[in-house]
Design a protein around this motif. Structure first.
Motif, PDB file in Angstrom:
ATOM      1  N   ILE A  38       0.842  -1.198   0.000  1.00 13.21           N
ATOM      2  CA  ILE A  38       0.000   0.000   0.000  1.00 13.21           C
ATOM      3  C   ILE A  38       0.877   1.247   0.000  1.00 13.21           C
ATOM      4  O   ILE A  38       0.589   2.215  -0.712  1.00 13.21           O
ATOM      5  N   ASP A  39       1.975   1.235   0.760  1.00 13.21           N
ATOM      6  CA  ASP A  39       2.898   2.367   0.748  1.00 13.21           C
ATOM      7  C   ASP A  39       3.472   2.600  -0.647  1.00 13.21           C
ATOM      8  O   ASP A  39       3.695   3.729  -1.048  1.00 13.21           O
ATOM      9  N   THR A  40       3.684   1.524  -1.382  1.00 15.76           N
ATOM     10  CA  THR A  40       4.278   1.621  -2.711  1.00 15.76           C
ATOM     11  C   THR A  40       3.248   1.940  -3.786  1.00 15.76           C
ATOM     12  O   THR A  40       3.488   2.787  -4.652  1.00 15.76           O
ATOM     13  N   PHE A  41       2.078   1.273  -3.750  1.00 12.51           N
ATOM     14  CA  PHE A  41       1.100   1.387  -4.826  1.00 12.51           C
ATOM     15  C   PHE A  41      -0.160   2.164  -4.451  1.00 12.51           C
ATOM     16  O   PHE A  41      -0.995   2.427  -5.316  1.00 12.51           O
ATOM     17  N   GLY A  42      -0.332   2.501  -3.192  1.00 13.06           N
ATOM     18  CA  GLY A  42      -1.523   3.235  -2.776  1.00 13.06           C
ATOM     19  C   GLY A  42      -2.779   2.440  -3.060  1.00 13.06           C
ATOM     20  O   GLY A  42      -2.858   1.252  -2.757  1.00 13.06           O
ATOM     21  N   ASP A  43      -3.761   3.083  -3.692  1.00 10.86           N
ATOM     22  CA  ASP A  43      -5.030   2.405  -3.977  1.00 10.86           C
ATOM     23  C   ASP A  43      -4.977   1.559  -5.243  1.00 10.86           C
ATOM     24  O   ASP A  43      -5.981   1.034  -5.692  1.00 10.86           O
ATOM     25  N   GLY A  50      -6.343  -5.619   0.661  1.00 10.11           N
ATOM     26  CA  GLY A  50      -5.835  -4.390   0.063  1.00 10.11           C
ATOM     27  C   GLY A  50      -6.989  -3.480  -0.319  1.00 10.11           C
ATOM     28  O   GLY A  50      -8.158  -3.813  -0.111  1.00 10.11           O
ATOM     29  N   PRO A  51      -6.682  -2.327  -0.889  1.00 12.92           N
ATOM     30  CA  PRO A  51      -7.724  -1.373  -1.271  1.00 12.92           C
ATOM     31  C   PRO A  51      -8.713  -1.923  -2.304  1.00 12.92           C
ATOM     32  O   PRO A  51      -9.884  -1.571  -2.291  1.00 12.92           O
ATOM     33  N   VAL A  52      -8.238  -2.766  -3.224  1.00  8.78           N
ATOM     34  CA  VAL A  52      -9.107  -3.358  -4.242  1.00  8.78           C
ATOM     35  C   VAL A  52      -9.089  -4.870  -4.029  1.00  8.78           C
ATOM     36  O   VAL A  52      -8.074  -5.517  -4.239  1.00  8.78           O
TER      37      VAL A  52
END
Length: 132
Positions: A38-43, A50-52
């Motif tokens: 998440i720190d690297t790719f965000g959403d 994860g976000p998705v």
């Protein structure tokens, strides 16, 4: 592995344009791993927790895994290899025998399916995905 091998490769890419798909194996979804991604790719992280959240073995994003692995596995095990050398020989032979036309057809079918999914969902689907 992510810190030592994968993240350094990302230095050659604009990560703001990349999505990352992570299978849902337990070791891949540890909190520390998800936090790092998440720190690297965000959403733009497609993973369990994860976000998705994307279902494992989704044919929408993994056409070669979805089709090709089953195809290769059926041929590799057709003669029931009894030794590791025999199994490795079968894998090499089967992979070497895959015709480019087959892969082109898989990608063509996947592209048309992805176009349909994009149209039906009305949302932007990722163009570039790193998969682990």
């Amino acid at each position: 592995m992510i810190i030592n091998f994968f993240i350094p490769v990302l230095n050659n890419h604009d990560v703001q344009e990349l999505w990352f798909e992570q299978e849902s194996a337990t070791c891949h979804t540890a909190r520390a791993t998800i936090d790092l991604l998440i720190d690297t790719f965000g959403d733009r992280l497609i993973s369990r927790f994860g976000p998705v959240n994307w279902p494992p073995r989704s044919c929408d994003l993994t056409p070669l895994d979805y089709f090709l692995w089953g195809y290769v596995k059926s041929l590799v095990y057709a003669d029931k290899p009894q030794t590791l050398d025999h199994l490795e020989d079968n894998i090499r032979r089967v992979i070497a025998d895959i015709r480019p036309q087959m892969l082109e057809k898989v990608i063509e079918n996947w592209t048309s399916r992805l176009d349909y999914i994009r149209a039906s969902r009305g949302s932007h689907m990722p163009e570039t995905i790193f998969k682990m």
